[in-house]
Write an enzyme that holds these catalytic residues in place. Structure first.
Site, PDB file in Angstrom:
ATOM      1  N   GLU A  96       1.906  89.235 -26.130  1.00 50.12           N
ATOM      2  CA  GLU A  96       2.985  88.282 -26.265  1.00 50.12           C
ATOM      3  C   GLU A  96       2.908  87.615 -24.819  1.00 50.12           C
ATOM      4  OE1 GLU A  96       8.078  88.781 -26.139  1.00 50.12           O
ATOM      5  OE2 GLU A  96       6.740  89.778 -24.800  1.00 50.12           O
ATOM      6  N   ASP A 142       3.583  93.704 -24.619  1.00 47.43           N
ATOM      7  CA  ASP A 142       4.948  93.187 -24.288  1.00 47.43           C
ATOM      8  C   ASP A 142       4.875  92.359 -23.047  1.00 47.43           C
ATOM      9  OD1 ASP A 142       7.999  92.534 -24.789  1.00 47.43           O
ATOM     10  OD2 ASP A 142       7.937  93.517 -22.729  1.00 47.43           O
TER      11      ASP A 142
END
Length: 569
Positions: free
Chosen positions: A300, A226
């Site tokens: 990401e 993330d």
């Protein structure tokens, strides 16, 4: 050739040729396509209105029937849920609303029985302010104080304290929060309850590697990482020991408190970030060296194409197998032309390293759902693109049935992105709640997601007919098309075949995959307008062909045959 008329539909043409020889086993990222599950919204097993691990386990057979080989779980770690799991208070524990470690191990066991790989969400940029590390930092423990990014405030002429600089949070307002216990501000690029970790501290680096190893030892097949491009901030020693202000982005329409008001040249995509990712890949490959099984890393990154593909690796360092390609989310939508779609797809194929897989993502828990952005009539066409382009397809739960964004009132809004606007009228533009509404299993109460009287987010309207059970029973549905696509993508043509694409006009996008005398053509009409198109502009389109899959709107039927003449000149 026979003229073909397309009316908001997508279909395949298959030319018959010689059968190919069997091909060897591909590595993990080439073997499977991925299905993202947002645990809080997938399936509630205990009736509290919140999805959980046992709910996921109970639905793994559905995942298998879809033809999915690997699932990615959004964070299921212990958390106070300020940001619904992305603020982690214990990286080594399961969030109590989601179950126990035994529940997780049962999920892993059942997934292994079904041949489904499990990938977890790794959240390395920050932790929760309830994490023991942060609490110890506030108590003056120097070891853990150095785990975070601290800075002195700035006094104005009247003696009032202000944040160190103009850095902004992704969720609006200052990225700095003052703590009296230490007399300094800490950096939080996301919500206040998510203090950023200090990756210039070797102890933090080792802590995160140990977290990775812990879950690999549990049998997970890898991680989606993330907000990875936020890991490092600029080295303040290069600026006289003070973090510098970031420049204006030049976007005159942005509110000065909004993250996009600034150009984040000092808090994103720092050079050190790439090498941290390469180091994590080394950890994953430690495990591959033991048993020969590849562990996947998906990063990401919302950034330029040049920055995204750098996560694949550099020089003799290798990085993520899947730096997420969000171009089909950020760059195109229902208003886009066939030329736009072709350009967006070809750009990623052009920039990625030749020996790496492309990947295709059209939705996730942070963006409006694919069916809302492109329109429900294009659900099958977009799924065809995602699953049959060369590379890896990624499906966000519900895309297989065409789920749309749900309506969430200001009173029911819980996402900090919406809440922090302090705007009960326009909050929905910043909220991520609409794409996180509960999964629609059936026409029963709460769409079969939960038996609770109230679910954590309301179920989207229209679930009575837009649900898995209804589409399974229907003769033609997005669900049936998706399953057919998932099966078809296992064919050698889509595993090993070459690729060619054309915008046949501004509305019709087509691409071809071919291998050893066998070819498929995918044709997607992006509009309601009928067109006659000549598919022989593509290579290898001649001879006998037949339709093998159609969209639910298509007037054509599976099995219809056509004869194409070879194009000359």
């Amino acid at each position: 050739m026979k003229a073909l008329y397309f009316c908001r539909s997508s279909r395949f043409w298959r030319r018959f040729g010689n059968r190919a020889e069997d091909f060897g086993k591909c590595r993990l990222v080439g073997e499977y396509h991925f299905y993202q599950i947002y645990p809080r919204s997938f399936a509630d097993s205990d009736g509290d209105g919140i999805g959980d691990l046992n709910g996921i386990t109970s639905k793994l057979k559905y995942i298998k029937e879809l033809g999915v080989g690997a699932i990615w779980l959004s964070p299921m770690f212990q958390s106070p849920m300020y940001d619904f799991g992305y603020d982690i208070s214990d990286f080594y524990a399961v969030h109590d609303e989601y179950g126990t470690m035994d529940d997780f191990e049962n999920l892993m066991k059942r997934a292994e029985e079904l041949g489904i790989k499990v990938v977890l969400d790794l959240v390395p940029n920050h932790t929760s302010n309830r994490r023991l590390w942060f609490q110890e930092a506030l108590k003056g423990n120097q070891k853990y104080y150095d785990y975070f990014v601290w800075e002195d405030g700035v006094l104005d002429d009247e003696g009032n304290m202000h944040p160190p600089n103009n850095w902004l949070s992704h969720f609006r307002k200052s990225a700095w929060e003052y703590r009296e216990e230490v007399g300094k501000y800490y950096l939080h690029q996301f919500v206040i309850g998510q203090p950023d970790l200090n990756y210039r501290n070797p102890d933090v680096v080792e802590e995160m590697k140990n977290i990775i190893r812990f879950w690999l030892d549990k049998g997970v097949a890898g991680f989606r990482v993330d907000a990875v491009n936020c890991l490092f901030e600029v080295d303040k020693d290069l600026f006289g020991g003070k973090y510098p202000d970031e420049p204006r982005s030049g976007n005159i329409d942005e509110d000065p408190e909004n993250h996009d008001y600034l150009d984040h040249i000092y808090t994103k995509n720092q050079n050190e970030t790439y090498y941290m990712v390469y180091d994590w890949r080394d950890v994953l490959d430690e495990y591959k060296a033991r048993d020969g099984l590849t562990r996947v890393m998906m990063t990401e990154v919302y950034a330029t194409i040049q920055e995204v593909v750098r996560y694949f690796g550099e020089g003799d360092r290798i990085g993520a197998q899947m730096p997420f390609n969000f171009d089909l989310i950020t760059d195109v939508d229902a208003s886009s032309s066939a030329n736009d779609i072709k350009y967006t797809i070809d750009r990623f194929l052009s920039y990625k390293p030749l020996d790496e897989h492309a990947n295709w993502v059209v939705g996730n828990h942070d963006n409006s759902r694919m069916a809302t952005r492109y329109g429900s009539a294009l659900v099958d066409g977009i799924n065809m693109i995602v699953l049959l382009l060369p590379g890896i397809g990624v499906t966000y739960m519900g895309e297989e049935i065409g789920m749309v964004d749900g309506y969430v009132s200001w009173e029911d809004t819980v996402d900090p992105g919406g809440c922090n606007t302090d705007d009960p009228v326009n909050y929905w533009k910043a909220s991520r709640d609409p794409e996180r509404t509960p999964f629609q299993w059936s026409s029963e109460k709460n769409a079969g997601f939960s038996t609770a009287d109230k679910t954590w987010l309301p179920v989207a309207e229209g679930y009575e007919t837009l649900n898995v059970e209804y589409q399974k029973k229907a003769d033609r549905s997005h669900y049936h098309v998706y399953r057919s696509l998932a099966k078809l993508r296992q064919d050698k043509v889509f595993r090993l075949g070459k690729y060619e694409s054309l915008a046949l006009n501004s509305d019709v996008f087509a691409f071809q995959r071919w291998y050893q005398g066998e070819a498929y053509v995918v044709v997607v009409n992006l509009r309601d307008t009928e067109h006659t198109v000549d598919l022989t502009y593509l290579q290898n389109v001649y001879g006998k062909s037949k339709i093998v899959i159609t969209s639910v709107q298509s007037p054509k039927n599976k099995g219809w045959r056509y004869q194409f003449r070879r194009r000359h000149g």
